[in-house]
Design a protein around this motif. Sequence first.
Motif, short mmCIF file in Angstrom:
data_model
loop_
_atom_site.label_atom_id
_atom_site.label_comp_id
_atom_site.label_asym_id
_atom_site.label_seq_id
_atom_site.Cartn_x
_atom_site.Cartn_y
_atom_site.Cartn_z
N LYS A 165 42.98 -20.21 51.15
CA LYS A 165 42.41 -19.47 50.08
C LYS A 165 43.84 -18.81 49.18
CE LYS A 165 41.13 -15.60 47.54
NZ LYS A 165 41.61 -14.27 47.49
N GLY B 193 43.54 -14.94 42.36
CA GLY B 193 43.93 -15.19 41.23
C GLY B 193 45.30 -15.10 40.54
N THR C 274 48.06 -14.61 49.01
CA THR C 274 47.84 -13.69 47.91
C THR C 274 49.13 -13.16 47.19
OG1 THR C 274 46.92 -11.68 47.30
CG2 THR C 274 47.76 -11.90 49.57
N ASP C 275 49.46 -12.09 46.65
CA ASP C 275 50.52 -11.85 45.81
C ASP C 275 51.22 -10.58 46.68
OD1 ASP C 275 48.83 -9.73 45.43
OD2 ASP C 275 48.94 -9.81 43.24
N PHE D 239 49.49 -4.40 54.70
CA PHE D 239 50.71 -3.29 54.78
C PHE D 239 50.03 -1.98 55.21
CE2 PHE D 239 54.89 -4.87 52.65
CZ PHE D 239 54.33 -6.08 52.54
N ASP E 155 49.15 0.35 50.23
CA ASP E 155 49.21 -0.55 49.05
C ASP E 155 50.65 -0.86 48.84
OD1 ASP E 155 49.41 -1.92 46.89
OD2 ASP E 155 47.44 -1.17 46.01
N ARG F 235 52.19 -1.73 46.30
CA ARG F 235 52.39 -1.29 44.94
C ARG F 235 52.59 0.32 44.68
NH1 ARG F 235 52.29 -6.01 42.66
NH2 ARG F 235 50.81 -7.41 43.91
P1 ADP Z 1 44.02 -11.96 45.29
O1 ADP Z 1 44.01 -12.01 43.73
O2 ADP Z 1 45.13 -12.93 45.93
O3 ADP Z 1 42.75 -12.05 46.05
P2 ADP Z 1 44.12 -9.09 45.26
O4 ADP Z 1 44.58 -8.40 44.18
O5 ADP Z 1 42.57 -9.17 45.50
O6 ADP Z 1 44.81 -10.39 45.41
O7 ADP Z 1 44.46 -8.32 46.68
C1 ADP Z 1 45.95 -8.16 46.82
C2 ADP Z 1 46.31 -6.63 46.41
O8 ADP Z 1 45.91 -5.88 47.33
C3 ADP Z 1 47.80 -6.62 46.49
O9 ADP Z 1 48.62 -7.10 45.11
C4 ADP Z 1 48.10 -4.92 46.88
O10 ADP Z 1 48.36 -4.15 45.46
C5 ADP Z 1 46.59 -4.55 47.00
N1 ADP Z 1 46.49 -3.83 48.36
C6 ADP Z 1 45.84 -2.81 48.64
N2 ADP Z 1 46.02 -2.26 49.83
C7 ADP Z 1 46.91 -3.02 50.52
C8 ADP Z 1 47.42 -3.28 51.79
N3 ADP Z 1 47.17 -2.33 52.69
N4 ADP Z 1 48.26 -4.26 52.11
C9 ADP Z 1 48.53 -5.26 51.17
N5 ADP Z 1 47.98 -5.25 49.77
C10 ADP Z 1 47.08 -4.03 49.65
#
Ligand code: ADP
Length: 416
Positions: free
Chosen positions: A13, A16, A179-180, A185, A188, A190
Amino acid sequence: MEGETKPKLIVQKFGGTSVADTERIKNVARRISETKRKGHHVVVVISALGDTTDRLIELAHRITPRPREREMDMLLATGEQISVALLSMAMHELGHEAISFTGAQVGIVTDSAHTKAKILDVKVGRILEELEKGSVVIVAGFQGVTLDDQITTLGRGGSDTTAVALAAALGADVCEIYTDVEGVFTADPRLVPEARKLESISYEEMLELAATGAKVLQLRSVEFARNYGVVIHVRSSFSEEEGTWIYDGEERMEKAIISGVTHDIGEAKVTIFDVPDRPGVAAALFQALAAENINVDMIIQNVSEEQKTAISFTVSKEDLRKAEEITRAVARRLGAGEVTVDEDIAKVSLVGAGMRTHPGVAADMFSALAENGINIEMISTSTIKISCVIRAEDVKKAVRAIHKKFGLDKGVVMRA
Ligand code: ADP
Ligand code: ASP
Ligand code: MG
């Protein structure tokens, strides 16, 4: 040796950001092509390009503040239809047979709760036929169809659930979520640059992380994975690094007391004042909300004074207008007082299976907040989670403070 690996069935999968523009779509096609070249069967699920879903929601709201949910689903499902077709073309360019499908075409059958439908059944006949022919099957994430042919969507982040549901129905060897970020983690990444990538995590802990705001996986996808034993590998679209494995296996699991700190700025608080303090009042309110498919997260009821009390609860901001309307109607019926809404809240949570046997974790979390002058407005706990509602403006400070308090920034894994 590559040629000797046993062929596997892999669901991949891509989110976006991974398909934000045509260059990235081509990059995704190359990754799929590598898996295919190793002899594996591949079913791909993708999201809409970049922030398409957000832009479609914005368009709708420029027409009306309260679009009907059926029409919202008609609109939002178009996003993923664009990306599957483009990715299929990119696969053809690389010399692979590939075919794209909408959710309805493959038979992802859902209930009729528009904008947050639940998958009831996944028909795999069409997919298996195409895999048999050697094609890469590309399925539009986030969408399904009801038994009476209405298009539905599965809630924000729903492509994760499409992928895991397909992996379960097909008995896939693994469901890879590209994903990105490089995995799951300790917070987050970020918000907390020092956050550490987890090598592996149990379904139970991932459920709590997802439920409390780690949007890297939609909550329902983790429920599916746990219920059907689907092994998930969350990893980056942009690197070859191993990511985070989600499964229930004792041997590789890190036995950490704390798995992570999460935050959620997607909820709002509704308060209903001067509620008559008598049996049946809470039932009337929360039944009315449930009847409209509104999930209530945290609830507190104040100490009663002069037979009147105040009840506060949190709901997703997406449901706020509907929740407010219902609460006002119930308040009138019960003879209660004013109803207020507060959108400037955030929820921070600490998740970890080791908490069960370690008293004092909650106290340490509260003192991390207190030391930073952050006031706690609501608290809820479960055996492996503590959540606090605070002011939204304090969220970054709060997550960092808690992360540091538990030594997660130093890569210290406190073992249970
Ligand atoms: P996608 O478009 O690939 O579905 P999402 O934006 O839905 O991606 O999910 C990925 C994002 O989730 C990351 O960019 C990150 O900022 C956020 N995120 C929040 N908490 C966590 C975490 N504990 N570990 C990893 N990512 C996290
Ligand atoms: N495109 C949908 C969303 O943005 C579904 C997903 O990306 O998982 O929520
Ligand atoms: Mg997502």
